[in-house]
Design an enzyme around this catalytic site. Structure first.
Site, PDB file in Angstrom:
ATOM      1  N   GLU A  57      61.464  37.981  57.426  1.00 14.67           N
ATOM      2  CA  GLU A  57      62.125  37.123  58.402  1.00 14.67           C
ATOM      3  C   GLU A  57      61.568  35.553  58.184  1.00 14.67           C
ATOM      4  O   GLU A  57      60.484  35.367  58.629  1.00 14.67           O
ATOM      5  CB  GLU A  57      61.474  37.551  59.786  1.00 14.67           C
ATOM      6  CG  GLU A  57      61.614  38.964  60.167  1.00 14.67           C
ATOM      7  CD  GLU A  57      63.169  39.033  60.558  1.00 14.67           C
ATOM      8  OE1 GLU A  57      63.890  38.098  60.773  1.00 14.67           O
ATOM      9  OE2 GLU A  57      63.663  40.192  61.108  1.00 14.67           O
TER      10      GLU A  57
ATOM     11  N   CYS B   6      61.757  29.368  65.302  1.00 18.17           N
ATOM     12  CA  CYS B   6      62.556  29.925  63.799  1.00 18.17           C
ATOM     13  C   CYS B   6      64.038  29.610  64.436  1.00 18.17           C
ATOM     14  O   CYS B   6      64.830  29.439  63.547  1.00 18.17           O
ATOM     15  CB  CYS B   6      62.359  31.105  63.311  1.00 18.17           C
ATOM     16  SG  CYS B   6      62.312  32.405  64.603  1.00 18.17           S
TER      17      CYS B   6
HETATM   18  P1  NAD Z   1      54.033  30.433  56.396  1.00 14.68           P
HETATM   19  O1  NAD Z   1      54.748  30.776  55.452  1.00 14.68           O
HETATM   20  O2  NAD Z   1      53.267  28.985  55.799  1.00 14.68           O
HETATM   21  O3  NAD Z   1      52.755  31.575  56.564  1.00 14.68           O
HETATM   22  C1  NAD Z   1      53.210  32.429  57.316  1.00 14.68           C
HETATM   23  C2  NAD Z   1      51.922  33.574  57.125  1.00 14.68           C
HETATM   24  O4  NAD Z   1      52.094  33.834  55.578  1.00 14.68           O
HETATM   25  C3  NAD Z   1      50.735  33.221  57.332  1.00 14.68           C
HETATM   26  O5  NAD Z   1      50.135  34.253  57.998  1.00 14.68           O
HETATM   27  C4  NAD Z   1      50.090  32.812  56.032  1.00 14.68           C
HETATM   28  O6  NAD Z   1      48.502  32.790  55.926  1.00 14.68           O
HETATM   29  C5  NAD Z   1      50.677  33.935  54.895  1.00 14.68           C
HETATM   30  N1  NAD Z   1      50.552  33.467  53.547  1.00 14.68           N
HETATM   31  C6  NAD Z   1      50.551  32.277  53.178  1.00 14.68           C
HETATM   32  N2  NAD Z   1      50.538  32.478  51.704  1.00 14.68           N
HETATM   33  C7  NAD Z   1      50.841  33.752  51.649  1.00 14.68           C
HETATM   34  C8  NAD Z   1      50.869  34.433  50.359  1.00 14.68           C
HETATM   35  N3  NAD Z   1      51.043  33.830  49.083  1.00 14.68           N
HETATM   36  N4  NAD Z   1      50.981  35.942  50.383  1.00 14.68           N
HETATM   37  C9  NAD Z   1      51.108  36.317  51.753  1.00 14.68           C
HETATM   38  N5  NAD Z   1      50.959  35.785  52.677  1.00 14.68           N
HETATM   39  C10 NAD Z   1      50.955  34.476  52.926  1.00 14.68           C
HETATM   40  O7  NAD Z   1      54.721  30.065  57.604  1.00 14.68           O
HETATM   41  P2  NAD Z   1      54.093  29.496  59.031  1.00 14.68           P
HETATM   42  O8  NAD Z   1      54.012  27.965  58.677  1.00 14.68           O
HETATM   43  O9  NAD Z   1      53.053  30.061  59.411  1.00 14.68           O
HETATM   44  O10 NAD Z   1      55.413  29.779  60.087  1.00 14.68           O
HETATM   45  C11 NAD Z   1      56.509  28.866  60.160  1.00 14.68           C
HETATM   46  C12 NAD Z   1      57.670  29.538  59.338  1.00 14.68           C
HETATM   47  O11 NAD Z   1      57.935  30.777  59.955  1.00 14.68           O
HETATM   48  C13 NAD Z   1      59.001  28.576  59.722  1.00 14.68           C
HETATM   49  O12 NAD Z   1      59.822  28.592  58.643  1.00 14.68           O
HETATM   50  C14 NAD Z   1      59.614  29.696  60.569  1.00 14.68           C
HETATM   51  O13 NAD Z   1      61.094  29.179  60.903  1.00 14.68           O
HETATM   52  C15 NAD Z   1      59.471  30.891  60.337  1.00 14.68           C
HETATM   53  N6  NAD Z   1      59.634  31.985  61.342  1.00 14.68           N
HETATM   54  C16 NAD Z   1      60.598  32.834  61.174  1.00 14.68           C
HETATM   55  C17 NAD Z   1      60.637  33.552  62.213  1.00 14.68           C
HETATM   56  C18 NAD Z   1      61.717  34.615  62.095  1.00 14.68           C
HETATM   57  O14 NAD Z   1      61.672  35.897  62.806  1.00 14.68           O
HETATM   58  N7  NAD Z   1      62.571  34.598  61.135  1.00 14.68           N
HETATM   59  C19 NAD Z   1      59.896  33.683  63.226  1.00 14.68           C
HETATM   60  C20 NAD Z   1      59.083  32.820  63.505  1.00 14.68           C
HETATM   61  C21 NAD Z   1      58.619  31.891  62.404  1.00 14.68           C
END
Ligand code: NAD
Length: 501
Positions: free
Chosen positions: A243, A277
Site C-alpha cells: 500500500e 495517502c
Molecule cells: P516510509 O516508506 O518512509 O516508511 C514506512 C515504514 O517502512 C516505516 O515503518 C519505516 O521504518 C519502514 N522502512 C523504512 N525502510 C525500510 C526497509 N528498507 N525495509 C522495511 N521497512 C522499512 O513511509 P512513511 O514516510 O512512514 O509514510 C508515508 C508514505 O506512506 C507516503 O508515501 C504515503 O502516501 C504512504 N501511505 C500509503 C497508504 C496506503 O494505504 N496506500 C497509507 C498511508 C501512507
C-alpha cells in the site's frame, strides 16, 4: 529521530519518540535487530496455531472485545496520537472511529467471507466434489507509516487477525508509542498468547521483518521503501502486499455542485496537513465553472490555520524532512509561473505549513507529478472532462480519486486509473469496510479491507474428493487407450467448433 542511547544493563540500543509540535519526549523504545525480530516471529508462530484453533466464533468474541476497549479508551488514544503525530484531536478521533467500524466488520464478516465454498467441476472431474477453503497464512508481518498511525496499520492487522493469523507489527519510528499502545491493549483482551506483537526501530528493523520468514508481509509506506521491501521479501519468496503513496486527482465537471466540490477539495487536500495517502493532490476543474469553483475553494482554504493546539485546523508536519519536500515543490511551482491564491512561499514555517492554493501550475511541475504530502492544492483549468481524465491518468500513481458532477460522473469514475474513487464526495470509500482498499501502478498492489482484504491475508486451498468411481481413471497409467480416443473425440465435439457451451 536518531538512536539515543544504549541501555547500560542490557546493551540494547534505544531511540526516543518526540512530539513534532513541541519536541517533548513521548517515550523511549528499543531498536530491535534481526535477533529480536526473529524471536518475535517465532513466538508468533506458536500464537498463530492457538489463534487459528479458536475458530471464527472464538476470534470474533475477542476482536469485538478489542474493539470495545478501543472505543472506551478512545480519548486516551486520541491524546497519544495528537501528542506523537501532531494531528488535531478531531483528526485523531476520525482514526478511532474508522478502526472500530473496520474491526467490527472484519470480526463479523470473516466467517462468511472465508467459508468453504463448493465449486462445480466440469466434464473431466464430474465424479468429484470440489471446494475451495481459505486457511490462515500463519504469521503476517505488518510495517506501517506515521501519517495514520492507527487506521493504516489496523487496515492490515484487523483483517489479518480476523482471518486467523498472528501479527508482528513494526510501526513507524515516528509513531512507536501508538504501536506499543495497540499491542498492549490487545494483550489486555487476549492475554493467553502473543497474537499481536510490536517490534520497534528504524528501516533496518522493517528489513529484518521482511527477512524473518513471515508468511506474508503487508507494507504501507512510500513507493521507494516499497521497492526495498519487495526486494528483501524476494529472498525467501515471502509474498507481499504493498500500500504505497498516491497523487490523487479530483475532477470537477460543469454540472457539479460547486459548493460541495469546493468543500471536498479543501478537506481532501488540506486535512491532516495534506499528509494523507488518499489526499487530493491535484484538482482538474472544467473551464465553464473554473473561476466560480476556485473562488469557493479560496474562501474556504483561507480560513484554515495551522497550529499546536488540539483544536487547530492543521497540526504540524510530522516528519521534519517532509518540510523540505513541500518547500521544494512550492518554490518550483512558483518559479515556473504558478500563482498562490492562498498562502505562498512563506507558508512553510517549521514545523507548520499553512494551507496553499495554487493556480496556473504547469503540468510537469513537481507539485503535479510527485507526492507533496503537504497542505498544497493545485487547481488546474481544463477544457473539458475528457482532458481532465487524460491528465489525471497521466501520472505513475493510481491510489484513489474523486469526481464531482452528474451526467458523466460514473463514466469518469470508471475510467480513472486508480483503485478507489468517490463520486460527489471525497475519500468516502475508506468509510465502507466492505470495499477493498488499495491502488495500481506506483501505488502498489494487493488489497486490504473487505472480503478481498480477508482473502488476501488467507491461503486459498483447493480440495477435490471422488464421489463416484468411473470405469477408468484419467490420472492413471492404467487407463485404456480407448479412453483417450474417446476423450479426443469428445474434446473435438465440445471445443473444436469454437462455440461456447
Ligand atoms: P516510509 O516508506 O518512509 O516508511 C514506512 C515504514 O517502512 C516505516 O515503518 C519505516 O521504518 C519502514 N522502512 C523504512 N525502510 C525500510 C526497509 N528498507 N525495509 C522495511 N521497512 C522499512 O513511509 P512513511 O514516510 O512512514 O509514510 C508515508 C508514505 O506512506 C507516503 O508515501 C504515503 O502516501 C504512504 N501511505 C500509503 C497508504 C496506503 O494505504 N496506500 C497509507 C498511508 C501512507
Amino acid at each position: 529521530m536518531a538512536i539515543t542511547d544504549r541501555h547500560a544493563a542490557t546493551g540494547v540500543q534505544t531511540f526516543d519518540s518526540v512530539s513534532p509540535a513541541t519536541g517533548e519526549k513521548v517515550g523511549t523504545f528499543p531498536v530491535d535487530g534481526p535477533e529480536q525480530v526473529a524471536a518475535a516471529v517465532s513466538r508468533a508462530c506458536q500464537a498463530a496455531r492457538w489463534w487459528a484453533g479458536l475458530g471464527f466464533a472464538g476470534r470474533r468474541r475477542r476482536l469485538l472485545a478489542f474493539k470495545g476497549l478501543l472505543a472506551r479508551r478512545g480519548e486516551e488514544l486520541c491524546d497519544l496520537i495528537h501528542l506523537e503525530n501532531g494531528k488535531p484531536h478531531d483528526d485523531a478521533f476520525i482514526e478511532v472511529l474508522l478502526v472500530t467500524e473496520h474491526l467490527d466488520w472484519a470480526a463479523h464478516k470473516a466467517a462468511r467471507a472465508l467459508r468453504p465454498r463448493r465449486v462445480a467441476p466440469t466434464l473431466l472431474a464430474r465424479n468429484h466434489s470440489a471446494r475451495v477453503e481459505y486457511q490462515p497464512l500463519g504469521v503476517v508481518g505488518v510495517i506501517g507509516p506515521w501519517n495514520y498511525p492507527l487506521f493504516t496499520p489496523l487496515g492490515s492487522i484487523s483483517y489479518a487477525l480476523a482471518a486467523g493469523n498472528a501479527v508482528v507489527f513494526k510501526p513507524s519510528e515516528h509513531t512507536p508509542a501508538v504501536g506499543r499502545w495497540l499491542a498492549d491493549a490487545f494483550a489486555e483482551v487476549v492475554p493467553e498468547q502473543p497474537v499481536l506483537q510490536v517490534v520497534t526501530g528504524f528501516g533496518a528493523t522493517g528489513d529484518a521483518l521482511c527477512r524473518a520468514g513471515v508468511d506474508k508481509l503487508s507494507f504501507t509506506g512510500s513507493a521507494a521503501t516499497g521497492r526495498k521491501v519487495m526486494a528483501a521479501c524476494a529472498e525467501r519468496l515471502t509474498p507481499v502486499l504493498l500500500e504505497l503513496g498516491g497523487k490523487d486527482a479530483m475532477i470537477v465537471d460543469d454540472d457539479a455542485d460547486l459548493d460541495a466540490a469546493a468543500r471536498a477539495a479543501v478537506w481532501g487536500g488540506i486535512a491532516n496537513a495534506g499528509q494523507t495517502c488518499i489526499g487530493i493532490e491535484r484538482v482538474y476543474a472544467v473551464d465553464p465553472i473554473y473561476d466560480r469553483f476556485v473562488e469557493k475553494v479560496v474562501q474556504r482554504a483561507a480560513k484554515l490555520r495551522a497550529g499546536p493546539g488540539p483544536d487547530a485546523d492543521l497540526g504540524p508536519i510530522t516528519v521534519p524532512g517532509q518540510l523540505e519536500v513541500i518547500r521544494r515543490h512550492l518554490d518550483d511551482a512558483l518559479a515556473r509561473g504558478a500563482r498562490a491564491l492562498v498562502g505562498g512561499a512563506g507558508a512553510v514555517h517549521p514545523p507548520y505549513v499553512e494551507p496553499v492554493v495554487l493556480v496556473d501550475v504547469p503540468e510537469d511541475a513537481l507539485v503535479m507529478v510527485e507526492e507533496t504530502f503537504g497542505p498544497v492544492l493545485p487547481v488546474v483549468r481544463v477544457h473539458d472532462a475528457d482532458e481532465a481524465l487524460a491528465r489525471a491518468n497521466a501520472g505513475s500513481y493510481g491510489l484513489g480519486g474523486a469526481v464531482f458532477g452528474r451526467r458523466r460522473a460514473t463514466r469518469l469514475a470508471r475510467a480513472l486509473r486508480a483503485g478507489m474513487i468517490s463520486v460527489n464526495s471525497v475519500q468516502t470509500f475508506a468509510l465502507v469496510p466492505g470495499l477493498p482498499f488499495g491502488g495500481v501502478g506506483e501505488s502498489g498492489f494487493g488489497r486490504v479491507h473487505g472480503e478481498q482484504g480477508l482473502r488476501e491475508l488467507s491461503s486459498a486451498k483447493a480440495l477435490v474428493r471422488q464421489r463416484v468411481r468411473l470405469p477408468f481413471d484419467l490420472t492413471s497409467f492404467e487407463r485404456p487407450d480407448r479412453a483417450v480416443d474417446a476423450l479426443a473425440r469428445l474434446t473435438r465435439l465440445r471445443h473444436a467448433g469454437g462455440r461456447r457451451r
